[in-house]
Design a protein around this motif. Structure first.
Motif, PDB file in Angstrom:
ATOM      1  N   HIS A  25       0.804  -1.321  -0.086  1.00  0.00           N
ATOM      2  CA  HIS A  25       0.202   0.179   0.047  1.00  0.00           C
ATOM      3  C   HIS A  25       0.785   1.422  -0.018  1.00  0.00           C
ATOM      4  O   HIS A  25       0.459   2.212  -0.854  1.00  0.00           O
ATOM      5  N   ALA A  26       2.082   1.329   0.646  1.00  0.00           N
ATOM      6  CA  ALA A  26       2.904   2.733   1.188  1.00  0.00           C
ATOM      7  C   ALA A  26       3.475   2.469  -0.380  1.00  0.00           C
ATOM      8  O   ALA A  26       3.909   3.807  -0.965  1.00  0.00           O
ATOM      9  N   GLU A  29       1.257   3.900  -2.687  1.00  0.00           N
ATOM     10  CA  GLU A  29       1.274   5.576  -2.549  1.00  0.00           C
ATOM     11  C   GLU A  29       2.366   6.895  -2.563  1.00  0.00           C
ATOM     12  O   GLU A  29       1.716   7.731  -2.798  1.00  0.00           O
ATOM     13  N   ILE A  42      10.901   4.328   2.371  1.00  0.00           N
ATOM     14  CA  ILE A  42       9.602   3.226   3.432  1.00  0.00           C
ATOM     15  C   ILE A  42      11.127   2.291   3.374  1.00  0.00           C
ATOM     16  O   ILE A  42      10.893   1.489   4.620  1.00  0.00           O
ATOM     17  N   LEU A  69       3.869   2.379   7.040  1.00  0.00           N
ATOM     18  CA  LEU A  69       2.435   3.253   6.491  1.00  0.00           C
ATOM     19  C   LEU A  69       3.085   5.192   7.687  1.00  0.00           C
ATOM     20  O   LEU A  69       1.867   5.869   7.206  1.00  0.00           O
ATOM     21  N   ASP A  71       4.829   7.642   6.455  1.00  0.00           N
ATOM     22  CA  ASP A  71       5.023   8.848   5.698  1.00  0.00           C
ATOM     23  C   ASP A  71       3.698   9.032   4.494  1.00  0.00           C
ATOM     24  O   ASP A  71       3.425   9.880   3.866  1.00  0.00           O
ATOM     25  N   VAL A  72       2.369   7.722   4.750  1.00  0.00           N
ATOM     26  CA  VAL A  72       1.450   7.933   3.690  1.00  0.00           C
ATOM     27  C   VAL A  72       0.239   8.714   3.897  1.00  0.00           C
ATOM     28  O   VAL A  72       0.023   9.358   5.120  1.00  0.00           O
ATOM     29  N   ALA A  88      -4.099   5.664   8.951  1.00  0.00           N
ATOM     30  CA  ALA A  88      -3.213   4.318   8.613  1.00  0.00           C
ATOM     31  C   ALA A  88      -4.593   4.043   9.205  1.00  0.00           C
ATOM     32  O   ALA A  88      -4.924   2.747   9.024  1.00  0.00           O
TER      33      ALA A  88
END
Length: 228
Positions: A25-26, A29, A42, A69, A71-72, A88
């Motif tokens: 996910h990260a 993103e 990351i 997560l 920095d998302v 998050a």
């Protein structure tokens, strides 16, 4: 997602499927980021946080989720102090995580980022402290220098202007709106991080990285003044 990122995920990098999903996910993103907060950032934070988690006997999955997560939808990009924490929590609940785990991860994410030298800090669990240290280690040393100028470029900051005064911000809003220089950013953030680490392992790693930045700055000024 790049082939490099895909390969990383096949190397038993995570402790649980949820942590692996969080990394994916990260990566999606943050793919294409040029500010120094890209998927490779990351990965570095994730690996260092895993290392620190082992020395601190922290819960590994929680550390991995916070690291993946952190920095998302971060405040640096949204201007909203809590956007990363909310995102998050939302994402974790959507994946079927318990409300307790989602709140634990989001609460730590809310307190990880540096938001000005004089701003109030939020309390972190040992898991959050491991990730905060890993994130701060990636902001100093050789990679920290490179990321400083990359980030400055995305914010249209000049490299150096001797007339620009160093500012130590007392609010997150001041920190976000300040238009300084990349060299000043060393004094406003990067050189402060060594003394703001939580774990003994991170403090030991920081010594060499901090010394590298000091040597870099001396060389920079020597060249700026045509003395080297």
């Amino acid at each position: 997602m790049t082939d490099t990122m895909s390969r990383y995920l096949t190397e038993d990098a995570t402790s649980t499927p949820l942590a692996e999903a969080a990394l994916k996910h990260a990566f999606l993103e943050l793919e294409g980021d040029t500010s120094g907060h890209d998927p490779y950032h990351i990965v570095r934070v994730f690996r260092m946080a895993q290392r620190l988690a082992k020395t601190e006997s922290a819960d590994l999955e929680t550390v991995e989720l916070i690291a993946a997560l952190h920095d998302v939808k971060d405040f640096k990009f949204t201007g909203d102090d809590m956007s990363g924490a909310r995102e998050a929590e939302r994402w974790l609940l959507e994946q079927g995580a318990s409300s307790e785990l989602a709140e634990l991860v989001s609460g730590n994410i809310a307190g990880i980022s540096f938001k000005g030298a004089g701003t109030e800090t939020k309390p972190l669990t040992i898991e959050g402290k491991c990730v905060q240290d890993a994130d701060r280690l990636d902001a100093i040393g050789a990679i920290g220098v490179a990321r400083c100028f990359a980030y400055g470029g995305t914010k249209d900051r000049p490299i150096h202007d001797p007339a620009t005064v160093i500012a130590h911000h007392s609010t997150t809003d001041q920190y976000l709106k300040h238009q300084g220089t990349s060299i000043n950013h060393f004094y406003e953030k990067l050189l402060l991080l060594k003394d703001r680490l939580n774990t003994e392992t991170a403090k030991q790693i920081a010594v060499e990285r901090h010394a590298f930045m000091e040597a870099y700055l001396q060389q920079f000024y020597n060249e700026w003044d045509a003395q080297a």
